[in-house]
Write a protein that holds these residues in place. Sequence first.
Motif, PDB file in Angstrom:
ATOM      1  N   GLY A   1       0.805  -1.221   0.000  1.00 38.01           N
ATOM      2  CA  GLY A   1       0.000   0.000   0.000  1.00 38.01           C
ATOM      3  C   GLY A   1       0.837   1.269   0.000  1.00 38.01           C
ATOM      4  O   GLY A   1       0.758   2.081  -0.926  1.00 38.01           O
ATOM      5  N   ALA A   2       1.663   1.438   1.027  1.00 34.55           N
ATOM      6  CA  ALA A   2       2.492   2.637   1.120  1.00 34.55           C
ATOM      7  C   ALA A   2       3.633   2.598   0.113  1.00 34.55           C
ATOM      8  O   ALA A   2       3.992   3.622  -0.485  1.00 34.55           O
ATOM      9  CB  ALA A   2       3.052   2.787   2.538  1.00 34.55           C
ATOM     10  N   GLY A   3       4.203   1.405  -0.111  1.00 34.01           N
ATOM     11  CA  GLY A   3       5.334   1.291  -1.020  1.00 34.01           C
ATOM     12  C   GLY A   3       4.980   1.636  -2.444  1.00 34.01           C
ATOM     13  O   GLY A   3       5.799   2.210  -3.173  1.00 34.01           O
ATOM     14  N   ARG A   4       3.770   1.331  -2.860  1.00 32.06           N
ATOM     15  CA  ARG A   4       3.368   1.658  -4.228  1.00 32.06           C
ATOM     16  C   ARG A   4       3.380   3.166  -4.456  1.00 32.06           C
ATOM     17  O   ARG A   4       3.890   3.654  -5.460  1.00 32.06           O
ATOM     18  CB  ARG A   4       1.987   1.097  -4.527  1.00 32.06           C
ATOM     19  CG  ARG A   4       1.515   1.423  -5.934  1.00 32.06           C
ATOM     20  CD  ARG A   4       0.130   0.862  -6.214  1.00 32.06           C
ATOM     21  NE  ARG A   4      -0.293   1.301  -7.522  1.00 32.06           N
ATOM     22  CZ  ARG A   4      -0.852   2.473  -7.774  1.00 32.06           C
ATOM     23  NH1 ARG A   4      -1.062   3.320  -6.783  1.00 32.06           N
ATOM     24  NH2 ARG A   4      -1.201   2.815  -9.000  1.00 32.06           N
ATOM     25  N   ALA A   5       2.821   3.911  -3.511  1.00 30.26           N
ATOM     26  CA  ALA A   5       2.800   5.367  -3.648  1.00 30.26           C
ATOM     27  C   ALA A   5       4.217   5.943  -3.688  1.00 30.26           C
ATOM     28  O   ALA A   5       4.529   6.817  -4.506  1.00 30.26           O
ATOM     29  CB  ALA A   5       2.013   5.986  -2.493  1.00 30.26           C
ATOM     30  N   VAL A   6       5.074   5.427  -2.823  1.00 29.15           N
ATOM     31  CA  VAL A   6       6.448   5.921  -2.768  1.00 29.15           C
ATOM     32  C   VAL A   6       7.208   5.543  -4.037  1.00 29.15           C
ATOM     33  O   VAL A   6       7.934   6.357  -4.613  1.00 29.15           O
ATOM     34  CB  VAL A   6       7.163   5.370  -1.521  1.00 29.15           C
ATOM     35  CG1 VAL A   6       8.625   5.795  -1.501  1.00 29.15           C
ATOM     36  CG2 VAL A   6       6.456   5.838  -0.255  1.00 29.15           C
TER      37      VAL A   6
END
Length: 221
Positions: free
Chosen positions: A94-99
Amino acid sequence: MSVPQRDDQVRTPIFNAMPAGVLILATAILASAAIVALIPEAGRWIIASSLVIGGPAGMALPAQPLGHVAPLVLHVFIHFGLMHLVMNLAVLIGAGRAVGLALGGGVKGTAGFLVFFFVCSVAGAALEVLLPHDAIVQMGGASTGVSGLIAAAGWVRGGYRGMLSLALPWIGFNILIALTGMVLPIPISWAGHIGGTVAGALLFPLVLASFGEGRGGRPGA
């Protein structure tokens, strides 16, 4: 300072266009879990080599196959049970995709993502080891790195204020765990989480400026 959010980060479904850095980490973590589960002898070596071990000042720590420095990086590949593994993978995705999308999908952006993740992981593990302990402690799991990704995802979502909106609640939750642990010990590395989050909050704008590709590499005012 704020970090711009690209339109494709908002509109693209979460499992589309998954950044290479996320896929590399998720694959390595799942492969490690499979080896631990299916090949006991190799699994025991992986765990012994990857556990972060800390203890009271002056106490001799148990020997590890690769020494006590390598686990500061390698601990992200081992997990204690299915729930531990699934929770960390969920935040990584979830967070890694945005980053990852903010940094870009090329070699440079992927390298920046991995450097950022492991620097946050080392920061979290180091804080855990450096804190005073009255007994031997052992730590494993990707939550040190994914905590940094939480802060970075906040930068991507809404600049400085967006970072605070994600980082501060997560830090506050871990402080609550620390306080509760004084009465009822909880097997969660709150220090590792806080160390990773603080590192992510401080370092992401620098990593974005250094490794970001195209528009994603230009922090806004």
